[in-house]
Design an enzyme around this catalytic site. Structure first.
Site, PDB file in Angstrom:
ATOM      1  N   GLU A 140      64.554   1.248  70.954  1.00 20.50           N
ATOM      2  CA  GLU A 140      64.116   1.553  72.313  1.00 20.50           C
ATOM      3  C   GLU A 140      64.993   2.698  72.795  1.00 20.50           C
ATOM      4  O   GLU A 140      66.193   2.530  72.973  1.00 20.50           O
ATOM      5  CB  GLU A 140      64.294   0.331  73.220  1.00 20.50           C
ATOM      6  CG  GLU A 140      63.829   0.573  74.647  1.00 20.50           C
ATOM      7  CD  GLU A 140      64.227  -0.558  75.582  1.00 20.50           C
ATOM      8  OE1 GLU A 140      64.680  -0.252  76.706  1.00 20.50           O
ATOM      9  OE2 GLU A 140      64.121  -1.738  75.179  1.00 20.50           O
TER      10      GLU A 140
ATOM     11  N   CYS B  68      66.091   0.555  81.990  1.00 18.64           N
ATOM     12  CA  CYS B  68      65.204   1.307  81.101  1.00 18.64           C
ATOM     13  C   CYS B  68      63.802   1.439  81.680  1.00 18.64           C
ATOM     14  O   CYS B  68      63.027   2.289  81.247  1.00 18.64           O
ATOM     15  CB  CYS B  68      65.146   0.660  79.722  1.00 18.64           C
ATOM     16  SG  CYS B  68      64.719  -1.093  79.750  1.00 18.64           S
TER      17      CYS B  68
END
Length: 483
Positions: A226, A263
């Site tokens: 990620e 995020c």
């Protein structure tokens, strides 16, 4: 060979030996291991939160909640593996009359082996030593070696001690879990032949470097990274007209949450031109206080990141101060504004993630211009649309679905539910794979399918036995049977 390399080799060899035991362990046994770790973390929450707060400045309220999320993840995966559908067990009985004749085939997902997990800086519990990657890998029988994040090293070491003790007390084999630290150890871990997959949460440059190592090995392995996400938000004209003040307040709370270090922070907000939304957002953001950032490196990068945006032609500062010392004073919110036409001219410069409490408003003049600008946005974890019930947004939703792994309606992307239906992953650079790193199906990253043809039942996993002794969902001769 250095001492560090020798030590790492011993760690990975122990993990490889443990993998034979963990793969053979029952779902109930592995569920008990996960539950034991969750119980141990909960029992030590006060100590762990104190260490985490001293290293990250995230505050005891946020950190205590994150420990709760972390232990909930562990318990969720215990439920996932005992429910049984994660195995994707499939049976097709022999059919000699088929053309060509069909043998007896039974397919199941099996653990891939030892997994390397890289801790994230922004979630020192939930995406760290005992976080989701670790929990999902252990759940399916993969030993885990965690590379600690330098931003919370003492916390990582103490958490690892608790995890190791809990696993041993629950009867898990030695070598099932270990912690290493340092950049060299992390690089060597990705290249070690015993490691069969990598989970990573971090920056695009760091993640891409490790990804390239993983796929260039003599035996390439999956790299579940990620890396970065802009999380675009689209606000329609009708939505602005109906609830501009409410939307501005919601956005201000979302992009400043955790000093903009989530995020899923909404980094791009597409708004119709000619509205008062920018002024509303400036008003809603003005009282949001500066907040300390996670690490010195992140804090030092915030002001240059702001300046990079501010220096672009066609960008204006709606609110906040670009020149700031976020290391000494904390990161203060900044809102920028530009046009979709400007984004189309310089997407490489404007569509870059700036880690911190900042967002970019992008004014669009038409639906066609909005669609063209959205097409330039890199893959994201989330995409959000704010519209009114009477509007036809089907084409917009289809485009956002191609762009992101989770599409939200009339909400804000910060905050990720941990459950069976969650998808936390999207097109590159949001992630390097199609799988989620949060929620029940995160286990799929650390399994591989194996089919057994005309095999004696005595050697098959119980999930493939004719009587279905585990009572789990299976597909038999094309028909889904729930037990």
């Amino acid at each position: 060979m250095s001492t560090a390399t020798l030590d790492l080799t011993a760690v990975t060899a122990a993990a490889a030996a443990a993998a034979k035991v963990t793969a053979a362990a029952s779902d109930a046994e592995r569920a008990a291991w996960l539950t034991a770790v969750a119980d141990a973390l909960d029992a030590n929450v006060t100590e762990l939160v104190a260490i985490a707060d001293s290293e990250t400045n995230l505050g005891t309220v946020r950190l205590t909640g994150e420990v709760g999320r972390t232990t909930a993840q562990l318990r969720l995966f215990a439920k996932v593996i005992t429910e049984g559908s994660y195995l994707e067990a499939v049976i097709d009985h022999a059919d000699p009359s088929a053309t060509p004749p069909q043998p007896d085939l039974r397919r199941i997902l099996r653990p891939i082996g030892p997994v390397a997990v890289f801790s994230a800086s922004n979630f020192p519990f939930a995406f760290s030593v005992a976080g989701g990657d670790t929990a999902s890998a252990l759940a399916v029988g993969c030993p885990v070696i965690v590379k600690a994040h330098s931003g919370h090293l003492r916390l990582s070491e103490r958490t690892a001690e608790i995890v190791i003790e809990a696993l041993a007390s629950a009867g898990a084999p030695g070598g099932i879990f270990a912690l290493v630290s340092g950049r060299e150890a992390g690089t060597a871990l990705v290249q070690d032949p015993a490691i069969k997959a990598v989970g990573f949460t971090g920056s695009i440059p760091g993640g891409r470097a490790l990804f390239d190592l993983a796929v260039s090995r003599p035996e390439p392995i999956p790299f579940y990274g990620e890396l970065g996400s802009l999380n675009p938000v689209v606000v329609t004209s009708a939505a602005v007209a109906a609830r501009s003040r409410e939307l501005a307040a919601g956005l201000a709370g979302s992009f400043t949450l955790g000093a903009g270090q989530f995020c899923t922070k909404p980094g791009l907000v597409f708004i119709p031109e000619g509205t008062d939304f920018a002024a509303r957002l400036a008003e809603a953001s003005k009282d949001k206080a500066a907040a300390p950032m996670l690490t010195e490196r992140i804090a030092e990068a915030y002001a240059p990141g702001l300046k990079s945006v501010a220096d672009q032609p066609g960008v204006t500062v709606v609110s906040g101060i670009v020149e700031q010392d976020s290391l000494a004073d904390g990161a203060a919110p900044v809102v920028f504004s530009t046009t979709a036409a400007n984004v189309l001219e310089r997407p490489g410069e404007l569509l870059e993630e700036c880690f911190g409490p900042t967002t970019l408003l992008i004014e669009y003049s038409s639906q066609e211009e909005l669609a063209r600008a959205l097409a330039k946005v890199p893959g994201s974890l989330t995409a959000t649309v704010h519209a009114e019930p009477q509007e036809d947004i089907s084409a917009l939703v289809e485009q956002l679905s191609e762009l992101a792994g989770r599409v939200l309606f009339d909400g804000w992307p910060t905050g990720v539910a941990v459950n069976w239906s969650q998808q936390h992953g999207g097109p590159y650079p949001a992630t390097t794979s199609l799988f989620t790193s949060v929620g029940a199906t995160a286990v799929r990253r650390f399994q591989r399918p194996v089919a057994y043809q005309d095999a004696p039942e005595s050697i098959l996993h119980p999930a493939l036995h004719e009587s279905n002794p585990l009572g789990i969902p299976r597909r038999v001769d094309g028909v889904l049977k729930l037990s």
